[in-house]
Scaffold this motif. Structure first.
Motif, short mmCIF file in Angstrom:
data_model
loop_
_atom_site.label_atom_id
_atom_site.label_comp_id
_atom_site.label_asym_id
_atom_site.label_seq_id
_atom_site.Cartn_x
_atom_site.Cartn_y
_atom_site.Cartn_z
N GLU A 77 0.83 -1.20 0.00
CA GLU A 77 0.00 0.00 0.00
C GLU A 77 0.86 1.25 0.00
O GLU A 77 0.56 2.23 -0.69
CB GLU A 77 -0.94 0.00 1.20
CG GLU A 77 -2.04 -1.04 1.11
CD GLU A 77 -2.83 -1.18 2.40
OE1 GLU A 77 -2.36 -0.69 3.45
OE2 GLU A 77 -3.91 -1.78 2.36
N ARG A 81 0.92 4.14 -2.88
CA ARG A 81 0.76 5.58 -2.66
C ARG A 81 1.94 6.35 -3.24
O ARG A 81 1.76 7.41 -3.85
CB ARG A 81 0.61 5.87 -1.17
CG ARG A 81 -0.79 5.60 -0.63
CD ARG A 81 -1.00 6.24 0.73
NE ARG A 81 -0.15 5.64 1.75
CZ ARG A 81 -0.44 4.56 2.47
NH1 ARG A 81 -1.60 3.96 2.27
NH2 ARG A 81 0.38 4.10 3.38
N GLU A 84 1.56 6.51 -6.96
CA GLU A 84 0.55 7.49 -7.35
C GLU A 84 1.08 8.91 -7.23
O GLU A 84 0.84 9.75 -8.09
CB GLU A 84 -0.70 7.31 -6.49
CG GLU A 84 -1.48 6.05 -6.80
CD GLU A 84 -2.60 5.77 -5.83
OE1 GLU A 84 -2.96 6.66 -5.03
OE2 GLU A 84 -3.13 4.64 -5.86
N GLN A 85 1.83 9.19 -6.15
CA GLN A 85 2.41 10.52 -5.98
C GLN A 85 3.41 10.83 -7.08
O GLN A 85 3.44 11.95 -7.60
CB GLN A 85 3.08 10.63 -4.61
CG GLN A 85 2.11 10.64 -3.45
CD GLN A 85 2.80 10.51 -2.10
OE1 GLN A 85 4.01 10.30 -2.02
NE2 GLN A 85 2.02 10.64 -1.03
#
Length: 148
Positions: A77, A81, A84-85
């Motif tokens: 996870e 993240r 995605e950033q």
């Protein structure tokens, strides 16, 4: 984990490697390498891949583990993240470069237009000066003909 998850999710969605590759704008061999574990997609592609397969980057990177406590996150996870950033940051950087290129092109176009207008104005001015010089030369020539 990514290779197995990718292959299972792709087959579950009914996509061939070629169809998935076309949706991601990569070649089929790239998808094959991901599924065989020979390479991994970059952060932006990982996010797009997850979107195409209707899942999260975290689900692609590893098994969905139940959290041990309310506030903890699994490594997958966290990597999701981060991916995605990074994808958002890359999109912003590309947008900035596009804006800068647009401004530069507009600046060049305005300068070219100004150069053309200056050339046209100078040409008009020299044409008027030549006509004026010819008009002044004609009476002088007539005067010299009359005096002879």
């Amino acid at each position: 984990m990514l290779s197995e998850n990718l292959k299972n999710l792709r087959k579950a969605k009914g996509f061939s490697q070629e169809e998935l590759a076309a949706r991601l704008h990569v070649v089929r061999q790239t998808v094959s390498k991901w599924e065989k574990g020979r390479s991994v997609p970059d952060a932006e592609l990982l996010v797009r891949l997850a979107e195409e397969l209707d899942t999260t980057p975290a689900a692609l990177l590893g098994p969905e583990l139940p959290p041990e406590t309310e506030g903890s996150s699994t490594t997958a996870e966290q990597l999701g993240r981060i991916a995605e950033q990074l994808a958002v940051k890359n999109r912003r950087a590309r947008r900035i470069w596009k804006i800068a290129a647009g401004v530069l092109i507009a600046f060049a176009a305005v300068n070219l237009l100004l150069i053309l207008l200056n050339f046209a104005a100078f040409r008009s001015f020299t044409t008027e000066a030549e006509i004026t010089a010819e008009n002044q030369a004609v009476p002088a020539a007539e005067a010299s003909i009359q005096t002879s």
